[in-house]
Design a protein around this motif. Structure first.
Motif, PDB file in Angstrom:
ATOM      1  N   GLY A  16       0.845  -1.050  -0.015  1.00  9.26           N
ATOM      2  CA  GLY A  16       0.146   0.037   0.089  1.00  9.26           C
ATOM      3  C   GLY A  16       0.855   1.262   0.011  1.00  9.26           C
ATOM      4  O   GLY A  16       1.651   1.370   0.682  1.00  9.26           O
ATOM      5  N   ILE A  17       0.644   2.310  -0.734  1.00 12.65           N
ATOM      6  CA  ILE A  17       1.308   3.526  -1.040  1.00 12.65           C
ATOM      7  C   ILE A  17       0.599   4.555  -0.739  1.00 12.65           C
ATOM      8  O   ILE A  17      -0.468   4.592  -1.199  1.00 12.65           O
ATOM      9  N   ILE A  18       0.769   5.348   0.341  1.00  9.06           N
ATOM     10  CA  ILE A  18       0.071   6.515   0.736  1.00  9.06           C
ATOM     11  C   ILE A  18       0.605   7.834   0.138  1.00  9.06           C
ATOM     12  O   ILE A  18       1.788   8.289   0.328  1.00  9.06           O
ATOM     13  N   GLY A  19       0.050   8.422  -0.600  1.00  6.89           N
ATOM     14  CA  GLY A  19       0.500   9.682  -1.192  1.00  6.89           C
ATOM     15  C   GLY A  19       0.846   9.474  -2.882  1.00  6.89           C
ATOM     16  O   GLY A  19       1.851   8.620  -3.191  1.00  6.89           O
ATOM     17  N   SER A  20       0.621  10.455  -3.828  1.00  8.40           N
ATOM     18  CA  SER A  20       0.877  10.140  -5.142  1.00  8.40           C
ATOM     19  C   SER A  20       1.543  11.149  -5.770  1.00  8.40           C
ATOM     20  O   SER A  20       1.680  11.814  -6.935  1.00  8.40           O
ATOM     21  N   GLY A  21       2.863  11.716  -5.025  1.00  4.63           N
ATOM     22  CA  GLY A  21       3.634  12.676  -5.336  1.00  4.63           C
ATOM     23  C   GLY A  21       4.601  11.735  -6.183  1.00  4.63           C
ATOM     24  O   GLY A  21       4.440  10.707  -6.457  1.00  4.63           O
ATOM     25  N   PHE A 125      -6.350  -3.735   3.455  1.00  7.30           N
ATOM     26  CA  PHE A 125      -5.523  -4.294   4.237  1.00  7.30           C
ATOM     27  C   PHE A 125      -4.092  -4.694   3.402  1.00  7.30           C
ATOM     28  O   PHE A 125      -4.391  -4.763   2.154  1.00  7.30           O
ATOM     29  N   CYS A 126      -2.856  -4.344   3.810  1.00  8.20           N
ATOM     30  CA  CYS A 126      -1.602  -4.366   3.032  1.00  8.20           C
ATOM     31  C   CYS A 126      -0.695  -4.989   3.861  1.00  8.20           C
ATOM     32  O   CYS A 126      -0.631  -4.668   5.170  1.00  8.20           O
ATOM     33  N   ARG A 127       0.290  -5.756   3.270  1.00  4.69           N
ATOM     34  CA  ARG A 127       1.435  -6.228   4.070  1.00  4.69           C
ATOM     35  C   ARG A 127       2.532  -5.191   4.402  1.00  4.69           C
ATOM     36  O   ARG A 127       2.899  -5.382   5.556  1.00  4.69           O
ATOM     37  N   LYS A 128       2.862  -4.366   3.277  1.00  9.94           N
ATOM     38  CA  LYS A 128       3.627  -3.436   3.707  1.00  9.94           C
ATOM     39  C   LYS A 128       2.965  -2.040   3.174  1.00  9.94           C
ATOM     40  O   LYS A 128       2.242  -1.945   2.597  1.00  9.94           O
ATOM     41  N   LEU A 129       3.717  -0.956   3.742  1.00 13.00           N
ATOM     42  CA  LEU A 129       3.050   0.306   3.473  1.00 13.00           C
ATOM     43  C   LEU A 129       4.278   1.171   3.306  1.00 13.00           C
ATOM     44  O   LEU A 129       5.342   1.170   4.130  1.00 13.00           O
ATOM     45  N   ILE A 130       4.036   2.109   2.323  1.00 11.58           N
ATOM     46  CA  ILE A 130       4.852   2.985   2.157  1.00 11.58           C
ATOM     47  C   ILE A 130       4.432   4.324   2.160  1.00 11.58           C
ATOM     48  O   ILE A 130       3.440   4.893   1.496  1.00 11.58           O
ATOM     49  N   LEU A 131       4.963   5.492   3.007  1.00 14.53           N
ATOM     50  CA  LEU A 131       4.543   6.523   3.189  1.00 14.53           C
ATOM     51  C   LEU A 131       5.250   7.578   2.281  1.00 14.53           C
ATOM     52  O   LEU A 131       6.516   7.849   2.584  1.00 14.53           O
ATOM     53  N   ALA A 132       4.331   8.234   1.429  1.00 17.94           N
ATOM     54  CA  ALA A 132       5.009   9.252   0.513  1.00 17.94           C
ATOM     55  C   ALA A 132       4.054  10.543   0.463  1.00 17.94           C
ATOM     56  O   ALA A 132       3.684  10.871  -0.660  1.00 17.94           O
ATOM     57  N   ILE A 133       3.700  10.696   1.770  1.00 19.30           N
ATOM     58  CA  ILE A 133       2.548  11.802   1.991  1.00 19.30           C
ATOM     59  C   ILE A 133       2.803  13.310   1.730  1.00 19.30           C
ATOM     60  O   ILE A 133       2.248  14.340   1.630  1.00 19.30           O
ATOM     61  N   GLU A 292      13.099   2.035   6.122  1.00 25.76           N
ATOM     62  CA  GLU A 292      12.081   1.574   6.947  1.00 25.76           C
ATOM     63  C   GLU A 292      12.057   2.492   8.111  1.00 25.76           C
ATOM     64  O   GLU A 292      13.169   2.430   8.738  1.00 25.76           O
ATOM     65  N   SER A 293      10.957   2.752   8.691  1.00 22.12           N
ATOM     66  CA  SER A 293      10.839   3.526   9.998  1.00 22.12           C
ATOM     67  C   SER A 293      10.868   2.567  11.235  1.00 22.12           C
ATOM     68  O   SER A 293      11.211   1.328  10.944  1.00 22.12           O
ATOM     69  N   ASN A 294      10.458   3.088  12.353  1.00 15.65           N
ATOM     70  CA  ASN A 294      10.755   2.329  13.525  1.00 15.65           C
ATOM     71  C   ASN A 294       9.604   1.374  13.696  1.00 15.65           C
ATOM     72  O   ASN A 294       9.772   0.355  14.310  1.00 15.65           O
ATOM     73  N   VAL A 295       8.528   1.465  12.784  1.00 15.50           N
ATOM     74  CA  VAL A 295       7.389   0.434  12.753  1.00 15.50           C
ATOM     75  C   VAL A 295       7.832  -0.647  11.473  1.00 15.50           C
ATOM     76  O   VAL A 295       7.875  -0.198  10.414  1.00 15.50           O
ATOM     77  N   PRO A 296       8.071  -1.748  11.841  1.00 19.18           N
ATOM     78  CA  PRO A 296       8.873  -2.767  10.856  1.00 19.18           C
ATOM     79  C   PRO A 296       7.411  -2.869   9.855  1.00 19.18           C
ATOM     80  O   PRO A 296       6.204  -2.879  10.119  1.00 19.18           O
ATOM     81  N   GLY A 297       7.914  -2.829   8.640  1.00 17.90           N
ATOM     82  CA  GLY A 297       7.027  -2.708   7.416  1.00 17.90           C
ATOM     83  C   GLY A 297       6.371  -1.559   7.113  1.00 17.90           C
ATOM     84  O   GLY A 297       5.838  -1.300   5.927  1.00 17.90           O
ATOM     85  N   ILE A 298       6.608  -0.338   7.637  1.00 15.67           N
ATOM     86  CA  ILE A 298       6.334   0.903   7.145  1.00 15.67           C
ATOM     87  C   ILE A 298       7.479   1.715   6.586  1.00 15.67           C
ATOM     88  O   ILE A 298       8.397   1.836   7.376  1.00 15.67           O
ATOM     89  N   TYR A 299       7.816   1.894   5.577  1.00 15.55           N
ATOM     90  CA  TYR A 299       8.660   2.619   4.762  1.00 15.55           C
ATOM     91  C   TYR A 299       8.387   4.295   4.638  1.00 15.55           C
ATOM     92  O   TYR A 299       7.082   4.430   4.271  1.00 15.55           O
ATOM     93  N   ILE A 300       9.189   4.909   4.571  1.00 10.43           N
ATOM     94  CA  ILE A 300       8.954   6.400   4.289  1.00 10.43           C
ATOM     95  C   ILE A 300       9.840   7.119   3.375  1.00 10.43           C
ATOM     96  O   ILE A 300      11.247   6.707   3.570  1.00 10.43           O
TER      97      ILE A 300
END
Length: 813
Positions: A16-21, A125-133, A292-300
């Motif tokens: 899952g990717i959050i933000g379409s920049g 539901f997503c296994r991995k998340l990418i924050l690009a907000i 990867e951030s301090n939350v495993p599976g969430i990338y910034i």
């Protein structure tokens, strides 16, 4: 069995990717081309809202040019509309699963089982998340009264919507520059730059804005800051008050556009479980090498990960998808960093060297891995041999150094004589005095055993200080302690020095002409001048008499504290000045416990009283000092003066200058002002912070270790330096390598050829012009030719530290 398998009623995705920049688009497109199930959440009804909000027709750059692009989404520099169109085509071509109007408000769960909730109430539901907000929702405002007036805006949609207006653009970053350039086509535009140069923008934008300022298309007020915005009810509708180096100013304007950047959407991101390492608003999340951030599976990635450029963000999007799938890929800048680090070690990996730097240099601990990589691309990792001199005392260099390993030895002097060497350990830094004040190096530094250094050039260091509050605070704290010890209290024990700093220290900035304190004021502390210069005056018989001048590295204000009396003089900034103010109560308490320090302070106090008495009894001394300060001595390091009582008008000074500089004299003896017999000809002052250096696109102007400001052959003849010099000492002259010029000796002694500097100029329009200025004949063993050629001793070079002695010794009436 995972939570996904138990919740089949919801759609689930591997990524899952959050933000379409740029970062989010690149990640989603790469997932799509790999055939990986994915979803791209976008809060708006269109992709890439940050770029979408750029001004219409804006030219978007693809920097840094040395980096390759890793992304299935096309990107090359061009207009905003072209780039958005290409990305829309890419979304369709790769069949990216993008969900518009889906603002993410919550993230729950853990690695491999994240639940994403949107504002509309949907869950995914997503296994991995990418924050690009991105940061667009957290715009910085002016921070002054009137910041929310209707005509004060923080976004520019269409520059063509405004015509024949006076528009103030506040800021010095890329957005401010691009707005100003676009608006200047049909408006009067005034830029407000808090600093004295454009330190944070892309190189391409730097060239554009400096060219626009040179051509008069944009006005720029450097070293200025807004203080108030007031609605007038008339036309123009605004009064925009600013603080400038020359004092307060008011601009009547139709609108103000402030482009001051943005801060991370901290509350939202912390709600996702992401931690920030510090409370200051510029802090960004800590990330691993794989984003990867301090939350495993969430990338910034993208702006939230450290303010990268578009190309960098797109590369991160591509790389993060690889990491999220458990694959390994080297970052795009890996070969560039490997090449930089090769001189230090050919066996360590880039990541190992970065780990070592991050662990060993506290000043860089606040940077995440992305920012550290970017900083090291612009800096150098050095391994000098033991005993090798890093810089000499009195050098004019401004690189900043951090000790990664080993030690650096600093020379200790007593009464100007060598006393020994004391070590600076790994983790400390040095060179901050040259970075902040522009003054000469205060000590000689050499490499100790096992020395490894980061040498950061001035521009990237200023960029880092401007964007990282934690870095600025660390440098300021160390600067204060070292400056106090060097200039004010060299004999104080460390504990006492710590108390002085901890007792309350302020750093204040003053524009030229602004008063630090007035005669008769109660004492509020000791003022250590860390940048710029001040003049000290008293009112005698109803007129102001300037008693003395003090440059950076000196202090003022101790008299009133030692005597418990009101201020005996007025202290005024001669140029833009920064002062470190030590709390009066703490100062008196520490002085009282250290009789040796008090004795030394009182000795200096008596010297100043004697000097002031001599100046007060001299015939009109204040006008001499005021005159010289007005001619730039306050920010100069070297000034050419001519004693008119000795000058016989032979012009040998000009001829000698032309003889050693390819026929073009760098000075004009007749030009320039005169007071009594002191004449200041048109010749370079070699300023502490040279005005000419800050706006040079090809970086052709440099300062030598001995202080001379000179130009090299990369000059392109743009004329920025000529325009920016407030003293008119730079000219554009034809450069004809085929032209044979006579020497001063052949003309004076043998009568051969035309007079140097006055032979016929080349007529061809094809011969280029380049900027020329005095370089103090830095490459000649005998020193300045103008001074050596003067037969009567009328011409002399004077430093700020010595010009007062010169005025005292001159019989000026």
């Amino acid at each position: 069995m995972s939570n996904f398998d138990n919740r089949t009623e919801f759609r689930w995705y591997k990524i899952g990717i959050i933000g379409s920049g740029p970062a989010g688009l690149s990640a989603a497109a790469h997932a799509a081309e790999l055939g990986v199930s994915h979803i791209l959440f976008e809060a708006e009804d269109h992709a890439s809202n940050t770029i979408y909000k750029y001004q219409k027709g804006k030219h978007v750059m693809a920097e840094p040019g040395i980096l390759p692009l890793r992304s299935p989404m096309a990107f090359k520099e061009g207009k905003r509309e072209e780039i958005l169109g290409a990305w829309d085509e890419g979304l369709a071509k790769h069949k990216v699963n993008i969900k518009y109007n889906s603002e993410v408000v919550a993230i729950e769960g853990t690695d491999n089982s994240f639940q994403v909730k949107t504002k509309s109430g949907e869950s995914f539901f997503c296994r991995k998340l990418i924050l690009a907000i991105g940061l667009q929702g957290n715009i910085r405002k002016l921070g002054t009264p009137g910041e929310n007036l209707e005509q004060v805006q923080y976004q520019l949609d269409d520059p063509k919507a405004y015509e024949d207006e006076t528009i103030v653009v506040v800021g010095a970053g890329d957005a401010a520059i691009e707005n100003a350039i676009a608006l200047a086509e049909q408006n009067r535009v005034i830029m407000i730059n808090r600093n004295e140069e454009f330190a944070r923008c892309k190189e391409g934008n730097l060239t554009l804005v400096l060219s626009a300022i040179k051509d008069g298309k944009i006005e720029c007020k450097y070293g200025s800051a807004p203080t108030n915005v007031e609605a007038t009810g008339g036309d123009p509708p605004l009064k925009f008050s600013i603080k400038t180096p020359d004092g307060p100013d008011v601009i009547e304007a139709h609108r103000v556009i402030a482009r001051l950047g943005a801060t991370p959407p901290r509350k939202l991101v912390e709600g996702f479980g992401i931690k920030f390492p510090r409370p200051d608003p510029t802090a960004i999340p800590e990330l691993t090498d794989k984003y990867e951030s301090n939350v495993p599976g969430i990338y910034i990635i993208g702006a939230l990960g450290g303010y990268p450029l578009i190309k960098q963000a797109m590369n991160q999007g591509y790389e993060t998808v690889e990491y999220a799938l458990g694959k390994f890929i080297e970052p795009a800048d890996e070969p560039l960093l490997a090449n930089k680090f090769a001189s230090y070690s050919k066996t360590l990996k880039v990541s190992q060297v970065l780990d070592m730097i991050h662990e060993s240099v506290p000043l860089l601990k606040t940077l995440n891995r992305l920012q550290l990589r970017e900083f090291m691309l612009e800096s150098d990792l050095r391994s000098p041999k033991q005993g090798e001199v890093v810089f000499q005392r009195n050098d004019y260099t401004n690189s900043f150094y951090m000790i990664v390993a080993g030690t650096v030895e600093v020379e200790s002097l007593e009464d100007g004589k060598h006393k020994g060497w004391f070590p600076l350990p790994a983790g400390t830094f040095f060179g901050e005095l040259g970075l902040i004040s522009g003054r000469r190096r205060s000590s000689t530094c050499r490499a100790g055993p096992g020395c490894v250094l980061i040498e950061a050039p001035r521009r990237p260091m200023l960029k880092l200080v401007a964007s990282q509050d934690a870095v600025r605070k660390q440098i300021d704290e160390v600067f204060l302690q070292r400056a106090i010890r060097t200039y004010l209290a060299p004999m104080l024990p460390q504990a006492e020095l710590d108390e002085l700093v901890a007792g309350g220290v302020q750093v204040k900035r003053y524009g030229g002409g602004e008063i630090l304190f007035k005669e008769g004021d109660p004492p509020d502390g000791v003022y250590l001048i860390r940048r710029g210069s001040v003049m000290i005056s008293r009112t005698i018989a109803g007129r102001e008499v300037v008693l003395s001048y003090l440059s950076a590295g000196n202090y003022v204000g101790e008299m009133a504290l030692l005597t418990d009396q009101p201020r005996s003089a007025t202290v005024k900034a001669a140029v833009t000045t920064e002062a470190v103010i030590l709390d009066s109560a703490t100062f008196k308490r520490v002085v009282g416990r250290n009789p040796k320090w008090r004795e030394e302070m009182e000795s200096r106090f008596l010297d100043r009283l004697r000097m002031n008495a001599a100046m007060e009894s001299a015939p009109d001394p204040g006008n001499i000092i005021s005159f010289l300060l007005a001619q730039g001595v306050g920010e100069a390091t070297d000034v050419l003066l001519i004693d008119e009582s000795l000058c016989v008008r032979c012009d040998n000074c000009e001829k000698a200058c032309a003889d050693v500089h390819d026929g073009t004299s760098r000075l004009s003896r007749e030009a320039g002002p005169t007071f009594a017999q002191i004449h200041v000809p048109t010749s370079c002052r070699h300023c502490e912070h040279p005005h000419c250096m800050k706006d040079c696109p090809p970086d052709a102007i440099h300062r030598s270790p001995n202080g001379e400001v000179y130009m090299n052959d990369t000059c392109i003849g743009c004329g920025n330096c000529e325009k920016n010099c407030p003293y008119g000492v730079i000219q554009l002259a034809p450069v004809d390598p085929k032209r044979k010029r006579p020497s001063l000796f052949s003309w004076l002694v043998l009568g051969m050829g035309p007079e140097p500097g006055r032979e016929p100029k080349p007529k061809s329009k094809d011969i280029p012009k380049k900027a020329v200025k005095c370089d103090m004949c830095k490459d000649l063993p005998g020193g300045a030719a103008c001074v050596r050629a003067c037969p009567t001793g009328a011409a002399l070079r004077v430093s700020p530290e010595s010009f007062l002695r010169y005025t005292e010794s001159s019989d000026v009436e």
